[in-house]
Design a protein around this motif. Structure first.
Motif, PDB file in Angstrom:
ATOM      1  N   ALA A   3       0.488  -1.864   0.190  1.00  0.00           N
ATOM      2  CA  ALA A   3       0.357  -0.221   0.561  1.00  0.00           C
ATOM      3  C   ALA A   3       0.873   1.627  -0.189  1.00  0.00           C
ATOM      4  O   ALA A   3       0.925   1.637  -0.970  1.00  0.00           O
ATOM      5  CB  ALA A   3      -0.877  -0.029   1.257  1.00  0.00           C
ATOM      6  N   ILE A   4       1.722   1.338   0.755  1.00  0.00           N
ATOM      7  CA  ILE A   4       3.045   2.363   1.440  1.00  0.00           C
ATOM      8  C   ILE A   4       3.793   2.652  -0.290  1.00  0.00           C
ATOM      9  O   ILE A   4       3.437   3.692  -0.933  1.00  0.00           O
ATOM     10  CB  ILE A   4       3.576   1.762   1.776  1.00  0.00           C
ATOM     11  N   GLN A   5       3.801   1.171  -0.925  1.00  0.00           N
ATOM     12  CA  GLN A   5       4.199   1.206  -2.343  1.00  0.00           C
ATOM     13  C   GLN A   5       3.771   1.580  -3.911  1.00  0.00           C
ATOM     14  O   GLN A   5       4.390   2.631  -4.293  1.00  0.00           O
ATOM     15  CB  GLN A   5       4.992  -0.102  -2.699  1.00  0.00           C
ATOM     16  N   ALA A   6       2.612   1.438  -3.417  1.00  0.00           N
ATOM     17  CA  ALA A   6       1.704   2.014  -4.596  1.00  0.00           C
ATOM     18  C   ALA A   6       1.317   3.645  -4.145  1.00  0.00           C
ATOM     19  O   ALA A   6       1.057   4.304  -5.450  1.00  0.00           O
ATOM     20  CB  ALA A   6       0.422   1.022  -4.050  1.00  0.00           C
ATOM     21  N   GLN A   7       1.347   3.714  -3.109  1.00  0.00           N
ATOM     22  CA  GLN A   7       0.697   5.647  -2.585  1.00  0.00           C
ATOM     23  C   GLN A   7       2.001   6.181  -3.357  1.00  0.00           C
ATOM     24  O   GLN A   7       1.723   7.302  -3.995  1.00  0.00           O
ATOM     25  CB  GLN A   7       0.877   5.440  -0.949  1.00  0.00           C
ATOM     26  N   LEU A   8       3.124   5.670  -3.303  1.00  0.00           N
ATOM     27  CA  LEU A   8       3.993   6.200  -3.839  1.00  0.00           C
ATOM     28  C   LEU A   8       4.550   6.764  -4.948  1.00  0.00           C
ATOM     29  O   LEU A   8       4.660   7.283  -5.691  1.00  0.00           O
ATOM     30  CB  LEU A   8       5.833   6.008  -2.738  1.00  0.00           C
ATOM     31  N   SER A   9       4.491   5.182  -5.588  1.00  0.00           N
ATOM     32  CA  SER A   9       4.076   6.066  -7.146  1.00  0.00           C
ATOM     33  C   SER A   9       3.294   6.750  -8.042  1.00  0.00           C
ATOM     34  O   SER A   9       3.312   7.340  -8.311  1.00  0.00           O
ATOM     35  CB  SER A   9       3.652   3.782  -7.413  1.00  0.00           C
ATOM     36  N   SER A  10       1.575   6.383  -7.196  1.00  0.00           N
ATOM     37  CA  SER A  10       1.647   7.215  -7.321  1.00  0.00           C
ATOM     38  C   SER A  10       1.279   9.021  -7.226  1.00  0.00           C
ATOM     39  O   SER A  10       1.642   9.696  -8.072  1.00  0.00           O
ATOM     40  CB  SER A  10      -0.435   6.677  -6.958  1.00  0.00           C
ATOM     41  N   SER A  11       2.183   9.306  -5.858  1.00  0.00           N
ATOM     42  CA  SER A  11       2.072  10.998  -5.797  1.00  0.00           C
ATOM     43  C   SER A  11       3.580  11.094  -6.623  1.00  0.00           C
ATOM     44  O   SER A  11       3.223  12.088  -7.269  1.00  0.00           O
ATOM     45  CB  SER A  11       2.874  10.723  -4.781  1.00  0.00           C
ATOM     46  N   LEU A  12       4.507  10.144  -7.301  1.00  0.00           N
ATOM     47  CA  LEU A  12       5.933  10.597  -7.945  1.00  0.00           C
ATOM     48  C   LEU A  12       5.247  10.477  -8.956  1.00  0.00           C
ATOM     49  O   LEU A  12       5.323  11.512 -10.104  1.00  0.00           O
ATOM     50  CB  LEU A  12       6.351   9.325  -8.357  1.00  0.00           C
ATOM     51  N   ALA A  13       3.646   9.880  -9.521  1.00  0.00           N
ATOM     52  CA  ALA A  13       3.416  10.012 -11.938  1.00  0.00           C
ATOM     53  C   ALA A  13       2.371  11.441 -11.255  1.00  0.00           C
ATOM     54  O   ALA A  13       3.140  11.924 -12.281  1.00  0.00           O
ATOM     55  CB  ALA A  13       2.274   9.082 -11.798  1.00  0.00           C
ATOM     56  N   GLN A  14       2.156  11.470  -9.739  1.00  0.00           N
ATOM     57  CA  GLN A  14       1.314  12.906 -10.195  1.00  0.00           C
ATOM     58  C   GLN A  14       2.119  14.112  -9.915  1.00  0.00           C
ATOM     59  O   GLN A  14       2.236  15.060 -10.949  1.00  0.00           O
ATOM     60  CB  GLN A  14       0.595  13.040  -8.585  1.00  0.00           C
TER      61      GLN A  14
END
Length: 175
Positions: A3-14
């Motif tokens: 979940a943390i990795q997914a959130q981090l990936s999402s934030s980096l994509a934004q």
């Protein structure tokens, strides 16, 4: 952990999507072969460390206090948006007044901990269109002070101009 990795990936994509709008970062990414989001994060980290440690905060204040307002002033003048031009003229009056006070209080300001951090916060507050801090200071303090002192300021400027025109510290040379 996923979940943390997914959130981090999402934030980096934004962040990457936002940074895609910057041609300068695009060029830097091409030259360095480092993703622009990592360049941005690294730069923000270095600036934060420098700011927290106090290194370069005086310079940072000068850059932020001059460069951004100068760019915005130029843009306002070129767009002929009178309300924007007025905002930046007010900012420059407040900044000038602040700078003159700062010159005379420099010895005292040296002893104030985190002075440049406070100054940076003040400058940002004064310049941001959302806060219109410079307009607030001008309307509530400076306008009346400057209007009351206008004749004294004009006389001092006239005296300085005539003194400067005489040369040799105001004394005319015998020829």
């Amino acid at each position: 952990m996923d979940a943390i990795q997914a959130q981090l990936s999402s934030s980096l994509a934004q962040l990457k999507a936002k940074l895609d709008e910057s041609p300068a970062l695009q060029k830097l990414e091409e030259k360095t072969h480092v993703p622009k989001e990592y360049i941005f994060i690294g730069g923000a980290f270095v600036l934060t460390l420098a700011f927290l440690s106090g290194v370069g905060t005086g310079t940072l204040c000068s850059v932020i206090g001059f460069i951004f307002p100068a760019i915005k002033s130029f843009a306002a003048m070129e767009s002929h948006a009178s309300n924007e031009v007025t905002q930046w003229l007010v900012y420059w009056v407040v900044y000038s007044f602040f700078s003159v006070i700062e010159i005379f209080a420099e010895t005292l300001l040296y002893w104030i901990p985190f002075y440049y951090r406070f100054k940076l916060g003040f400058l940002i507050w004064a310049m941001l269109p959302q806060t219109r801090g410079a307009k607030y200071l001008y309307d509530n303090f400076l306008k009346d002070l400057l209007k009351k002192s206008e004749s004294k300021i004009d006389a001092a400027l006239k005296d300085a101009k005539s003194t400067a025109g005489k040369g040799d510290n105001g004394n005319k040379k015998d020829e």
